[in-house]
Design a protein around this motif. Structure first.
Motif, PDB file in Angstrom:
ATOM      1  N   ASN A   1       0.826  -1.211   0.000  1.00 47.05           N
ATOM      2  CA  ASN A   1       0.000   0.000   0.000  1.00 47.05           C
ATOM      3  C   ASN A   1       0.859   1.259   0.000  1.00 47.05           C
ATOM      4  N   LEU A   2       1.961   1.233   0.762  1.00 48.59           N
ATOM      5  CA  LEU A   2       2.856   2.396   0.796  1.00 48.59           C
ATOM      6  C   LEU A   2       3.500   2.618  -0.568  1.00 48.59           C
ATOM      7  N   ALA A   3       3.975   1.542  -1.198  1.00 47.85           N
ATOM      8  CA  ALA A   3       4.594   1.672  -2.527  1.00 47.85           C
ATOM      9  C   ALA A   3       3.585   2.183  -3.542  1.00 47.85           C
ATOM     10  N   LEU A   4       2.346   1.711  -3.448  1.00 51.56           N
ATOM     11  CA  LEU A   4       1.306   2.159  -4.374  1.00 51.56           C
ATOM     12  C   LEU A   4       0.998   3.638  -4.189  1.00 51.56           C
ATOM     13  N   THR A   5       0.866   4.083  -2.941  1.00 50.94           N
ATOM     14  CA  THR A   5       0.576   5.497  -2.691  1.00 50.94           C
ATOM     15  C   THR A   5       1.768   6.376  -3.046  1.00 50.94           C
ATOM     16  N   ASP A   6       2.996   5.882  -2.839  1.00 53.68           N
ATOM     17  CA  ASP A   6       4.187   6.619  -3.271  1.00 53.68           C
ATOM     18  C   ASP A   6       4.166   6.834  -4.778  1.00 53.68           C
ATOM     19  N   LEU A   7       3.866   5.764  -5.498  1.00 55.59           N
ATOM     20  CA  LEU A   7       3.835   5.829  -6.963  1.00 55.59           C
ATOM     21  C   LEU A   7       2.740   6.776  -7.444  1.00 55.59           C
ATOM     22  N   CYS A   8       1.554   6.657  -6.876  1.00 59.72           N
ATOM     23  CA  CYS A   8       0.433   7.508  -7.290  1.00 59.72           C
ATOM     24  C   CYS A   8       0.659   8.969  -6.888  1.00 59.72           C
TER      25      CYS A   8
ATOM     26  N   GLN B   1       0.017   8.216   2.567  1.00 56.91           N
ATOM     27  CA  GLN B   1       1.388   7.852   2.928  1.00 56.91           C
ATOM     28  C   GLN B   1       1.595   7.978   4.431  1.00 56.91           C
ATOM     29  N   SER B   2       1.100   9.068   4.992  1.00 58.91           N
ATOM     30  CA  SER B   2       1.259   9.318   6.418  1.00 58.91           C
ATOM     31  C   SER B   2       0.593   8.226   7.252  1.00 58.91           C
ATOM     32  N   TRP B   3      -0.650   7.895   6.934  1.00 58.39           N
ATOM     33  CA  TRP B   3      -1.379   6.912   7.745  1.00 58.39           C
ATOM     34  C   TRP B   3      -0.924   5.480   7.483  1.00 58.39           C
ATOM     35  N   THR B   4      -0.332   5.234   6.322  1.00 59.56           N
ATOM     36  CA  THR B   4       0.258   3.910   6.088  1.00 59.56           C
ATOM     37  C   THR B   4       1.451   3.697   7.007  1.00 59.56           C
TER      38      THR B   4
END
Length: 325
Positions: A73-80, A119-122
């Protein structure tokens, strides 16, 4: 526009929405294009790193665990998040397309802040995972399950959507009848609502709410989890075991420092003082982009499970190529 006309507009609750805004960017900085070229390089490496990490987690059967659901989830939100910000910044300034349609500006602001919040909440969810693993090791697999983590992550997406959607929606009730020049490198919330000529008190409150929700509350929760982790580790008799348990937290602590310290500094400075637009642009740009670049590198190089999975995938790929030949 006269003062009488402005007052009439406000009294009649008729909102003046411009067709376009103008994103100002840097002012009076020579050779600024090199900075945007650096951003282009950061974005390419961010995409490569996060797609690689997402692929490793997806293909590595040993990584199909609740912990790596959070990392995924963190990698996905970083990418997006990087994709929401950097390509448009490059298009705006490298090709000098600084005018942006009103609706596109609000969408731009929404997606940048939405993924920053995720990102913060992940990172908070990662802290929770480490807290259970160290403080309740015997109950870890019964507490931290795939359905629980999926529910937590879904809840974070929904709440972030609601909070940031409210922030963007409140911009829509403002009238812009003076300057339309945004003193930032994208449609940032603070520089945008300060251009309004009617009451912006709700927007100021919302700015504080968002910063508290994205920065202070997550940081407080992470700090509390590590206080509990520290207490639990102090009760372990063996120094070797304490060090081994602490090593499982190092990657997460590095991610927290990289994300929160610049974000905290930039937004605190913007809220309590008039930060210079050029300084705000540099700080905000690096705050929004560098963590997304470094997160997959840290997890690829400092996490044994990921390294093991990469080695297995490489070995299987070599074996498959040999069988084909």
């Amino acid at each position: 526009m006269t003062q009488e006309l402005k007052a009439a507009i406000i009294l009649n609750t008729t909102f003046v929405h411009p067709a376009k805004f103008y994103i100002n960017g840097f002012s009076n900085i020579p050779n600024v294009k090199y900075f945007y070229i650096l951003l282009c390089f950061i974005y390419i490496m961010t995409v490569v790193g996060n797609v690689f990490l997402l692929s490793v987690i997806y293909l590595g059967k040993n990584l199909h665990t609740p912990k790596y659901m959070i990392v995924f989830n963190l990698a996905l939100t970083d990418l997006c998040g990087s994709t929401a910000l950097i390509p448009k910044v490059l298009d705006t300034f490298l090709f000098d397309r600084r005018e942006i349609v009103y609706e596109a500006c609000l969408s731009y602001m929404f997606f940048v802040w939405f993924f920053a919040g995720l990102q913060s909440w992940t990172l908070v969810t990662m802290a929770y995972d480490r807290f259970i693993a160290i403080c309740f090791p015997l109950r870890y697999h019964s507490i931290v399950t795939k359905p629980v983590i999926a529910a937590v992550l879904l809840f974070e997406w929904v709440v972030s959507l609601a909070v940031i959607g409210c922030m963007a929606g409140l911009i829509n009730r403002l009238s812009f009848c003076a300057s339309l020049v945004i003193q930032s490198f994208y449609c940032d919330h603070g520089p945008l609502f300060r251009l309004a000529c009617n009451d912006t008190s709700l927007n100021y409150i919302m700015a504080y709410v968002v910063v508290i929700a994205i920065v202070f509350v997550p940081l407080l929760l992470i700090a509390l989890t590590y206080v509990c982790i520290g207490i639990a580790l102090s009760r372990i008799a063996s120094a070797v075991e304490r060090l081994k348990a602490l090593k499982t937290c190092t990657s997460h602590l590095i991610l927290v420092a990289i994300f929160f310290l610049p974000f905290l500094g930039t937004n605190l400075a913007a809220l309590i003082s008039n930060i210079h637009p050029n300084a705000r642009i540099v700080n905000s740009t690096l705050t929004h982009t560098v963590p997304s670049l470094l997160n997959p590198i840290i997890y690829s190089l400092k996490t044994e499970e990921v390294l093991t999975s990469i080695r297995r995938l490489c070995k299987n790929n070599r074996l498959r190529n040999w069988l084909i030949q």
